[in-house]
Write a protein that holds these residues in place. Sequence first.
Motif, PDB file in Angstrom:
ATOM      1  N   VAL A  20      48.766  48.679  47.999  1.00 10.16           N
ATOM      2  CA  VAL A  20      47.413  49.664  47.408  1.00 10.16           C
ATOM      3  C   VAL A  20      46.649  48.164  46.619  1.00 10.16           C
ATOM      4  O   VAL A  20      47.668  47.756  45.963  1.00 10.16           O
ATOM      5  N   ARG A  21      46.041  48.730  46.284  1.00  9.83           N
ATOM      6  CA  ARG A  21      44.500  47.788  46.625  1.00  9.83           C
ATOM      7  C   ARG A  21      43.780  47.998  44.814  1.00  9.83           C
ATOM      8  O   ARG A  21      43.436  49.369  45.060  1.00  9.83           O
ATOM      9  N   VAL A  22      43.799  47.044  43.649  1.00 10.06           N
ATOM     10  CA  VAL A  22      43.176  47.412  42.832  1.00 10.06           C
ATOM     11  C   VAL A  22      41.885  46.545  42.816  1.00 10.06           C
ATOM     12  O   VAL A  22      42.136  45.206  42.558  1.00 10.06           O
ATOM     13  N   ILE A  23      40.478  46.780  42.299  1.00  8.74           N
ATOM     14  CA  ILE A  23      40.108  45.677  41.827  1.00  8.74           C
ATOM     15  C   ILE A  23      40.446  45.494  40.461  1.00  8.74           C
ATOM     16  O   ILE A  23      40.760  45.886  39.656  1.00  8.74           O
ATOM     17  N   ASP A  24      39.972  43.518  39.540  1.00 10.77           N
ATOM     18  CA  ASP A  24      40.907  42.887  39.253  1.00 10.77           C
ATOM     19  C   ASP A  24      39.430  43.532  37.717  1.00 10.77           C
ATOM     20  O   ASP A  24      39.007  42.944  37.986  1.00 10.77           O
ATOM     21  N   GLN A  25      40.025  44.111  37.032  1.00 15.18           N
ATOM     22  CA  GLN A  25      38.496  44.294  36.141  1.00 15.18           C
ATOM     23  C   GLN A  25      39.000  43.291  35.036  1.00 15.18           C
ATOM     24  O   GLN A  25      37.853  43.549  34.422  1.00 15.18           O
ATOM     25  N   ARG A  26      39.063  42.622  34.757  1.00 20.36           N
ATOM     26  CA  ARG A  26      39.379  41.224  34.564  1.00 20.36           C
ATOM     27  C   ARG A  26      38.125  40.729  34.535  1.00 20.36           C
ATOM     28  O   ARG A  26      37.140  39.926  33.889  1.00 20.36           O
ATOM     29  N   LYS A  27      38.174  40.516  35.918  1.00 20.93           N
ATOM     30  CA  LYS A  27      36.679  39.923  36.552  1.00 20.93           C
ATOM     31  C   LYS A  27      35.337  39.942  36.214  1.00 20.93           C
ATOM     32  O   LYS A  27      34.380  39.615  36.604  1.00 20.93           O
ATOM     33  N   LEU A  28      35.093  41.325  36.058  1.00 19.50           N
ATOM     34  CA  LEU A  28      33.838  41.848  36.462  1.00 19.50           C
ATOM     35  C   LEU A  28      32.771  41.853  34.758  1.00 19.50           C
ATOM     36  O   LEU A  28      33.668  41.922  34.420  1.00 19.50           O
ATOM     37  N   PRO A  29      32.200  41.619  34.629  1.00 15.78           N
ATOM     38  CA  PRO A  29      30.982  42.051  36.115  1.00 15.78           C
ATOM     39  C   PRO A  29      30.647  40.662  36.442  1.00 15.78           C
ATOM     40  O   PRO A  29      29.654  40.809  37.241  1.00 15.78           O
ATOM     41  N   PHE A  30      31.153  39.903  36.008  1.00 19.68           N
ATOM     42  CA  PHE A  30      30.432  38.014  37.218  1.00 19.68           C
ATOM     43  C   PHE A  30      31.320  38.083  38.379  1.00 19.68           C
ATOM     44  O   PHE A  30      31.323  37.397  38.816  1.00 19.68           O
ATOM     45  N   GLU A  31      32.831  38.405  38.730  1.00 21.05           N
ATOM     46  CA  GLU A  31      33.084  38.014  39.906  1.00 21.05           C
ATOM     47  C   GLU A  31      33.748  39.870  40.341  1.00 21.05           C
ATOM     48  O   GLU A  31      33.581  40.617  39.561  1.00 21.05           O
ATOM     49  N   PHE A  32      33.832  39.556  41.266  1.00 23.32           N
ATOM     50  CA  PHE A  32      34.802  41.135  41.996  1.00 23.32           C
ATOM     51  C   PHE A  32      36.379  40.204  42.800  1.00 23.32           C
ATOM     52  O   PHE A  32      36.101  39.541  43.648  1.00 23.32           O
ATOM     53  N   GLU A  33      37.251  41.216  42.188  1.00 21.02           N
ATOM     54  CA  GLU A  33      38.254  40.329  42.927  1.00 21.02           C
ATOM     55  C   GLU A  33      38.977  41.617  43.160  1.00 21.02           C
ATOM     56  O   GLU A  33      39.014  42.408  42.292  1.00 21.02           O
ATOM     57  N   VAL A  34      39.633  41.269  44.304  1.00 19.06           N
ATOM     58  CA  VAL A  34      40.922  42.743  44.648  1.00 19.06           C
ATOM     59  C   VAL A  34      42.396  41.654  44.443  1.00 19.06           C
ATOM     60  O   VAL A  34      42.258  41.357  44.975  1.00 19.06           O
ATOM     61  N   VAL A  35      43.197  42.986  43.716  1.00 21.07           N
ATOM     62  CA  VAL A  35      44.253  42.757  44.057  1.00 21.07           C
ATOM     63  C   VAL A  35      45.483  43.301  44.468  1.00 21.07           C
ATOM     64  O   VAL A  35      44.767  43.987  44.383  1.00 21.07           O
ATOM     65  N   GLU A  36      46.669  42.603  45.567  1.00 19.71           N
ATOM     66  CA  GLU A  36      47.093  43.745  45.867  1.00 19.71           C
ATOM     67  C   GLU A  36      48.915  44.025  45.095  1.00 19.71           C
ATOM     68  O   GLU A  36      49.479  43.081  44.927  1.00 19.71           O
ATOM     69  N   LEU A  37      48.896  44.793  45.220  1.00 20.98           N
ATOM     70  CA  LEU A  37      50.336  45.611  44.522  1.00 20.98           C
ATOM     71  C   LEU A  37      50.822  45.544  45.603  1.00 20.98           C
ATOM     72  O   LEU A  37      50.914  46.729  46.689  1.00 20.98           O
TER      73      LEU A  37
END
Length: 97
Positions: A20-37
């Motif tokens: 399951v993939r989620v966008i790491d909300q802590r990084k927004l709006p300056f970075e975009f990172e996907v975290v895999e669960l």
Amino acid sequence: MRIGNTHYRSIWMEGDPGIVRVIDQRKLPFEFEVVELRSAEDAYTAIRKMIVRGAPLIGVTAAYGIYLAGLNSDPQHWCKEVRLAGEKMEILQAHSG
């Protein structure tokens, strides 16, 4: 959310049913990172560390965590694993409210 020419949801699955993939909300709006669960523990951590934010996304992440618990469990004990994952997610809810 659109990044370049690609549309992303806050949480999604594609390809492998065990990821399951989620966008790491802590990084927004300056970075975009996907975290895999890949496990219920990953989902629990994503909620606890605020990788996912907002009640709807937290709820869906918890539900996917329970799904991953069942998917990754021993077929003989899947009910127990799903129940334990659900209880762990409930503990998060109790501590947040």
